[in-house]
Design an enzyme around this catalytic site. Structure first.
Site, PDB file in Angstrom:
ATOM      1  N   PRO A  31      -9.779  -0.793 -12.526  1.00 15.87           N
ATOM      2  CA  PRO A  31      -9.403   0.346 -11.681  1.00 15.87           C
ATOM      3  C   PRO A  31      -7.896   0.550 -11.637  1.00 15.87           C
ATOM      4  CG  PRO A  31     -10.804  -1.209 -10.482  1.00 15.87           C
ATOM      5  CD  PRO A  31     -10.462  -1.847 -11.767  1.00 15.87           C
ATOM      6  N   THR A  33      -5.197   3.447  -9.756  1.00 19.62           N
ATOM      7  CA  THR A  33      -4.999   4.657  -8.958  1.00 19.62           C
ATOM      8  C   THR A  33      -4.192   5.679  -9.752  1.00 19.62           C
ATOM      9  OG1 THR A  33      -5.097   3.439  -6.890  1.00 19.62           O
ATOM     10  CG2 THR A  33      -3.989   5.573  -6.837  1.00 19.62           C
ATOM     11  N   GLN A 108     -15.061   2.306  -7.621  1.00 19.85           N
ATOM     12  CA  GLN A 108     -14.518   1.274  -6.744  1.00 19.85           C
ATOM     13  C   GLN A 108     -14.311   1.873  -5.357  1.00 19.85           C
ATOM     14  OE1 GLN A 108     -10.337  -0.055  -6.556  1.00 19.85           O
ATOM     15  NE2 GLN A 108     -11.081  -2.034  -7.278  1.00 19.85           N
ATOM     16  N   HIS A 188     -13.236  -2.808  -3.441  1.00 20.11           N
ATOM     17  CA  HIS A 188     -11.875  -3.344  -3.467  1.00 20.11           C
ATOM     18  C   HIS A 188     -11.719  -4.268  -2.269  1.00 20.11           C
ATOM     19  CE1 HIS A 188      -7.811  -4.043  -4.301  1.00 20.11           C
ATOM     20  NE2 HIS A 188      -7.487  -2.872  -4.791  1.00 20.11           N
ATOM     21  N   GLY A 189     -11.797  -5.568  -2.542  1.00 16.71           N
ATOM     22  CA  GLY A 189     -11.660  -6.564  -1.502  1.00 16.71           C
ATOM     23  C   GLY A 189     -10.424  -7.421  -1.664  1.00 16.71           C
ATOM     24  N   HIS A 191      -5.768  -7.486  -2.408  1.00 16.96           N
ATOM     25  CA  HIS A 191      -4.447  -6.859  -2.314  1.00 16.96           C
ATOM     26  C   HIS A 191      -3.994  -6.508  -0.904  1.00 16.96           C
ATOM     27  CE1 HIS A 191      -5.049  -5.406  -6.770  1.00 16.96           C
ATOM     28  NE2 HIS A 191      -5.251  -6.706  -6.605  1.00 16.96           N
ATOM     29  N   TYR A 193      -5.827  -4.901   1.387  1.00 21.89           N
ATOM     30  CA  TYR A 193      -6.537  -3.748   1.936  1.00 21.89           C
ATOM     31  C   TYR A 193      -7.595  -4.225   2.946  1.00 21.89           C
ATOM     32  CZ  TYR A 193      -4.093  -1.258  -1.772  1.00 21.89           C
ATOM     33  OH  TYR A 193      -3.122  -0.739  -2.578  1.00 21.89           O
TER      34      TYR A 193
END
Length: 384
Positions: A31, A33, A108, A188-189, A191, A193
């Site tokens: 992924p 952005t 994602q 997305h688990g 970084h 977040y």
């Protein structure tokens, strides 16, 4: 005359089945952005962008982060959504284009949590979701000081209603993804977040059901996984990206020992995760002292489920390092990637920026061609 010996790259091109998902090779587009979806709606350019990677032979595409159906999920209006009819129509066109090219694709799902406001200006009436009202411990980061000063101000901790609402939003978005024809779900688990902020002790200081030791800090992301598994049924795979490092501090860790990591990862697997996507700055970096095993390698070793390695494959500089110099240079670490795949340390190779440099990267790797050079200005900014 052929000796019959396997080619060095054969391990990359072995098929893999994960629940109903059948992959022709081990190469995954990681992924990234892009912020090219005005009002959250992917257009024909996004469909063409992903289709080109499928045409190039990539085994699986994991899309850029897609905002879940929650007011503070993602602050940028140009990050894609799933919860409007127009967005779902846009994603259906993307999925159809990828499938027509013989590819597989999963979205994602993303909630930025404490990092609300890092990409764009935000509505002050919308509260960021933070487990304990904390942004995190500032450390080695590439965020500017003015943002850190604003974001570091404590906010209200998430209530039980907030937590229930976010879990429901993840489940709704998974349902929308299935309606759009995707081949599974990625979460997305990492970084720093939202899901990761419950795992990190610097952002989760709760003393209730959702915080405390590692097992308790894993309960929220595990609850999200269970809700998604219930929504999508037993056949579709769930990928879960996790990391030690955070955007707030690249030296942060959720686990200081393999034993701590095992508690978190096995709880996620028990909840329904099929593949652990271990996000690091360099895929082959040792995760713990005393062992050369990578984070992806530990994930597989501790849980027994397939793991994906990601981080500077084919590149001489990490993403953060390349921001200052504009280009990453090439670094032929493909032999090391192949060696680790061949010995079963991990199962999938997540490759990001090299897929931007060449949509046909997979064919290039199959043919043992020279690696493409990644230039941030040329490849990161436009869709091509």
């Amino acid at each position: 005359m052929s000796t019959g010996a396997p080619a060095p790259t054969d391990v990359l091109f072995a098929p893999l089945k994960i629940r109903s998902l059948e992959l022709p090779n081990r190469i995954v587009m990681s992924p990234m952005t892009r912020e090219r979806c005005p009002r959250g709606i992917p257009g024909p350019d996004v469909a063409a962008y992903y289709r080109r990677r499928a045409e190039g032979g990539t085994g699986l595409i994991i899309t850029e982060g897609v905002a879940i159906d929650h007011p503070s999920a993602v602050d940028s209006p140009n990050v894609p959504r799933l919860h409007t009819a127009e967005a779902r129509d846009g994603w259906r066109a993307v999925v159809d284009a990828v499938h027509a090219a013989g590819g597989k694709i999963v979205p994602q799902l993303w909630h930025v949590g404490p990092l609300w406001g890092a990409m764009a200006g935000v509505d002050p009436s919308v509260a960021p979701m933070r487990p304990s009202g904390l942004w995190g411990r500032p450390g080695h980061t590439y965020y500017p000081k003015d943002y850190i000063d604003r974001a570091s101000l404590p906010t209200a901790a998430m209530t039980d209603d907030d937590i229930d609402g976010v879990i429901a939003a993840f489940a709704r978005s998974a349902r929308h993804a299935m309606q759009s024809g995707f081949d599974g779900i990625a979460l997305h688990g990492g970084h720093g977040y939202l899901l990761d902020s419950f795992l990190w002790s610097a952002t989760n200081r709760r003393d209730d059901h959702w915080g405390g030791d590692t097992e308790r800090r894993t309960r929220f992301p595990a609850a999200v996984v269970r809700a998604i598994r219930q929504e999508i049924g037993p056949h579709m795979p769930i990928f879960f990206r996790f990391s030690q490092h955070k955007q707030q501090d690249y030296r942060a860790r959720i686990a200081d020992t393999p034993e701590e990591l095992a508690v978190a990862l096995n709880a996620l697997v028990d909840a329904g995760v099929d593949v652990l996507d271990a996000s690091v700055r360099r895929f082959d970096a040792p995760a713990f002292e005393g062992s050369p095993r990578s984070l992806a390698g530990w994930a597989k070793h501790l849980t027994g489920v397939p793991a994906m390695a990601v981080g500077s494959v084919g590149l001489g500089a990490t993403l953060q390092e390349s921001m200052g110099q504009g280009h990453s240079g090439t670094h032929d670490n493909i032999p090391e990637l192949l060696r680790r795949l061949a010995c079963g340390e991990f199962d999938l190779a997540g490759i990001g920026r090299m897929h931007l440099a060449d949509p046909a990267l997979t064919r290039r790797l199959r043919d043992a061609g020279p690696l493409p050079a990644f230039d941030r200005q040329l490849h990161q900014l436009p869709l091509h």
